[in-house]
Design an enzyme around this catalytic site. Structure first.
Site, PDB file in Angstrom:
ATOM      1  N   HIS A  76     -20.445  13.993 -29.641  1.00 46.02           N
ATOM      2  CA  HIS A  76     -19.993  13.061 -30.556  1.00 46.02           C
ATOM      3  C   HIS A  76     -19.898  11.819 -29.977  1.00 46.02           C
ATOM      4  CE1 HIS A  76     -16.625  15.000 -28.280  1.00 46.02           C
ATOM      5  NE2 HIS A  76     -15.946  14.085 -28.566  1.00 46.02           N
ATOM      6  N   LYS A 117       0.301   8.541 -23.414  1.00 46.54           N
ATOM      7  CA  LYS A 117       0.887   8.855 -24.821  1.00 46.54           C
ATOM      8  C   LYS A 117       2.450   8.471 -24.816  1.00 46.54           C
ATOM      9  CE  LYS A 117      -2.960  11.186 -24.654  1.00 46.54           C
ATOM     10  NZ  LYS A 117      -3.553  12.072 -23.678  1.00 46.54           N
ATOM     11  N   TYR A 120       0.929  -1.122  -0.151  1.00 44.00           N
ATOM     12  CA  TYR A 120       0.012   0.066   0.045  1.00 44.00           C
ATOM     13  C   TYR A 120       0.753   1.362   0.134  1.00 44.00           C
ATOM     14  CZ  TYR A 120      -3.723   3.233   0.883  1.00 44.00           C
ATOM     15  OH  TYR A 120      -4.673   4.265   0.653  1.00 44.00           O
ATOM     16  N   ASP A 143       1.978  20.739 -20.315  1.00 40.96           N
ATOM     17  CA  ASP A 143       1.033  19.868 -20.636  1.00 40.96           C
ATOM     18  C   ASP A 143       1.852  18.696 -21.535  1.00 40.96           C
ATOM     19  OD1 ASP A 143      -0.708  17.696 -21.078  1.00 40.96           O
ATOM     20  OD2 ASP A 143      -2.379  19.392 -21.703  1.00 40.96           O
ATOM     21  N   PHE A 190      -5.954  21.251 -24.597  1.00 42.99           N
ATOM     22  CA  PHE A 190      -6.685  20.180 -25.037  1.00 42.99           C
ATOM     23  C   PHE A 190      -7.850  20.023 -24.583  1.00 42.99           C
ATOM     24  CE2 PHE A 190      -7.260  15.426 -23.771  1.00 42.99           C
ATOM     25  CZ  PHE A 190      -7.472  14.869 -25.083  1.00 42.99           C
ATOM     26  N   ASP A 191      -8.973  19.354 -24.942  1.00 36.41           N
ATOM     27  CA  ASP A 191     -10.389  19.180 -24.464  1.00 36.41           C
ATOM     28  C   ASP A 191     -10.462  19.170 -22.954  1.00 36.41           C
ATOM     29  OD1 ASP A 191      -9.632  17.698 -26.786  1.00 36.41           O
ATOM     30  OD2 ASP A 191     -11.512  16.869 -26.742  1.00 36.41           O
ATOM     31  N   ALA A 234       2.084  15.489 -22.364  1.00 38.20           N
ATOM     32  CA  ALA A 234       1.819  13.969 -22.996  1.00 38.20           C
ATOM     33  C   ALA A 234       2.778  13.505 -23.885  1.00 38.20           C
ATOM     34  CB  ALA A 234       0.490  14.016 -23.220  1.00 38.20           C
TER      35      ALA A 234
HETATM   36  C1  PLP Z   1      -4.615  12.809 -23.181  1.00 38.84           C
HETATM   37  C2  PLP Z   1      -4.363  14.346 -22.916  1.00 38.84           C
HETATM   38  C3  PLP Z   1      -4.719  14.896 -21.788  1.00 38.84           C
HETATM   39  C4  PLP Z   1      -5.617  13.996 -20.955  1.00 38.84           C
HETATM   40  O1  PLP Z   1      -5.037  12.831 -20.175  1.00 38.84           O
HETATM   41  P1  PLP Z   1      -5.935  11.484 -19.966  1.00 38.84           P
HETATM   42  O2  PLP Z   1      -4.862  10.564 -19.867  1.00 38.84           O
HETATM   43  O3  PLP Z   1      -6.570  11.207 -21.375  1.00 38.84           O
HETATM   44  O4  PLP Z   1      -6.901  11.797 -18.888  1.00 38.84           O
HETATM   45  C5  PLP Z   1      -4.236  16.117 -21.521  1.00 38.84           C
HETATM   46  N1  PLP Z   1      -3.624  16.725 -22.339  1.00 38.84           N
HETATM   47  C6  PLP Z   1      -3.144  16.172 -23.550  1.00 38.84           C
HETATM   48  C7  PLP Z   1      -2.286  17.341 -24.283  1.00 38.84           C
HETATM   49  C8  PLP Z   1      -3.405  14.859 -23.918  1.00 38.84           C
HETATM   50  O5  PLP Z   1      -3.166  14.881 -25.049  1.00 38.84           O
END
Ligand code: PLP
Length: 492
Positions: A473, A281, A95, A238, A147-148, A240
């Site tokens: 969507h 990613k 844990y 950010d 990003f969304d 990723a």
């Molecule tokens: C995928 C992504 C996120 C969100 O990450 P999740 O692991 O899908 O929650 C945030 N910012 C960027 C640029 C991303 O490509």
């Protein structure tokens, strides 16, 4: 589950400079061989027709096993290496304080350099925790492009997301090398206009996912950092697709051709105060993420929320084995052979599409090829969703799944007339999972697109028969329009 190969990384220790496998032949060669396979199958044309009708023409409603080549996303769809799978067996599921957490932290710090590393189960939780901690209602968060989920999490905490991408990034015809850049002049003007007290942080998305995966230059990172420091505003990445961004810097920016991706990544992060990362990613894993920062007080406050919503500080919603897979995968993502192939493979698909007369957004970005469906189907007006016409045709013709990035996803409602305002481009994204498909798979995708292009004037648009209020969507139902030719003769 998406078709994947367990890969054995063939050139773990290759020297910097030797990573030009395949270059002299002008095509990318996979720097791994295949050790485990997952069969994929292509349903018959009749079966595909039945499936797409049953799914109400929404590709999110199709079972993954009914898809032949799945290019829906590059997120969480990577194939792990033999070394990562071996690491999973070393999962310490204690844990508190499991040994994989220490390896995870050490591995990430060796690249990112930040003092604190907080595990979370995916990127959007990192956003939630960071924004819950530092955003006040009415605050602004500038980004090159949100990003969304970053945008949605900013708004959920009462913040206002602001996109300040350079103008070339909005021009699909521009061939500029760093179309993901921040407009630094606009950023400084924005800070002066709103006042630094209303801006708790500035973010930068690398590569710029929403802007077709276009990279950001080191120069732009440096300048953005300078502005943030000048006004005392924290600067967060950010991150990723940080490794893919590092490779573009190496390829395209003066002075970096002889630097390793690791050195470039370290320099990138040296200009920032922290980062959020979806490890789904460039972490080369199927689930995971983290927050990293230097600020002790911020770390302490985020940890309190982490324990409340995600898990204890040393696992943050992940199993010990997941932490180990990230610890190993994130280093593999910086291997020059891997990156050279990765970026070249995505471009390979783009080049084959162009050869087949399919219009795409140029230059090709890091993780996906974006087909310009608006240009491909000029007879289908934006109000009839030309992107969806292509997405459906790809499934009908080849069992391929892409995603519409146009009116279905991004149309806004006119507040006065209630009519839909279409976004500037009607695109279909073909995202390439990492280390999953071979070039033969991508040749197939290009041929299917080429064939659709040959009978493109027969394709018809769509109308929506059901939609949810938010993120429609994912769950919408659609109906094919009757006009523009009688039926689609996919055999044409
Ligand atoms: C995928 C992504 C996120 C969100 O990450 P999740 O692991 O899908 O929650 C945030 N910012 C960027 C640029 C991303 O490509």
């Amino acid at each position: 589950m998406i078709g994947f190969y367990l890969v054995e990384v063939a050139n773990n220790n290759i020297q910097d400079g030797d990573h030009n496998m395949g270059n002299e032949f002008d095509f990318p060669i996979e720097p791994y061989r295949i050790k485990v396979v997952e069969p994929i199958k292509r349903l018959s044309r009749e079966e595909r027709e039945q499936k797409i009708q049953q799914a109400h023409f929404n590709l999110f409603n199709i079972a993954a096993e009914d898809v032949f080549i799945d290019l829906l996303t590059d997120s969480g769809t990577s194939a792990m290496s033999d070394d990562q799978w071996a690491g999973m067996m070393k999962g310490d599921e204690s844990y508190a304080g499991c040994k994989n957490y220490h390896h995870f932290t050490e591995s990430i710090q060796s690249i990112f350099g930040f003092k604190h590393v907080i595990p979370v189960h995916q990127g959007r939780v990192a956003e939630n925790i960071l924004f819950s901690t530092i955003l006040k209602k009415g605050d602004y968060v500038p980004n090159n492009t949100h990003f969304d989920t970053t945008r949605a999490n900013t708004m959920h905490k009462g913040g206002k997301p602001v996109d300040l991408i350079v103008k070339e990034g909005r021009d699909p015809k521009s061939l500029e090398p760093f179309k993901g850049n921040m407009d630094v002049a606009a950023l400084e003007d924005f800070i002066i206009e709103k006042g630094k007290d209303r801006i708790p942080l500035v973010m930068m998305t690398i590569t710029n996912n929403t802007a077709a995966g276009q990279p950001v230059s080191m120069e732009n990172i440096k300048k953005t950092s300078e502005i943030c420091r000048k006004y005392g505003i924290p600067f967060f990445f950010d991150a990723a697709r940080f490794a893919e961004n590092a490779w573009f810097i190496r390829q395209r920016e003066e002075g970096y051709a002889d630097r390793s991706p690791m050195e470039i990544a370290r320099e990138m992060f040296s200009y920032a105060d922290g980062c959020l990362m979806s490890a789904k990613k460039d972490g080369l894993v199927n689930m995971g993420g983290f927050i990293a920062c230097n600020d002790d007080a911020l770390e302490e406050e985020m940890t309190r929320l982490l324990i409340l919503i995600e898990g204890f500080r040393t696992y943050g919603g992940l199993a010990g084995r997941d932490l180990e897979a990230i610890a190993r995968g994130i280093l593999e993502s910086l291997e020059p052979d891997y990156l050279e192939f990765r970026i070249a493979q995505v471009k390979y698909l783009g080049d084959r599409l162009v050869e087949n007369g399919v219009p795409i957004i140029q230059p090709v970005g890091g993780h996906a090829v974006f087909v310009d469906a608006g240009q491909m189907f000029p007879h289908i007006p934006p109000s009839d969703y030309p992107g969806q016409a292509l997405t459906v045709a790809l499934y009908r013709e080849g069992g391929i799944r892409g995603v519409e990035i146009g009116g279905l996803m991004f149309a806004q409602k006119d507040p006065v007339t209630g009519k839909e305002i279409s976004p500037p481009l009607e695109l279909v994204r073909l995202a390439i999972p990492r280390r999953v498909y071979t070039n033969a798979h991508l040749d197939f995708v290009a041929r299917v697109c080429g064939k659709i292009n040959d009978y493109r004037d027969k394709l018809r648009g769509f109308e929506i028969t059901y939609q949810a209020k938010y993120l429609r969507h994912f769950t919408m139902k659609l109906k094919e329009k009757k006009s523009a030719g009688s039926t689609v003769d996919a055999q044409a």
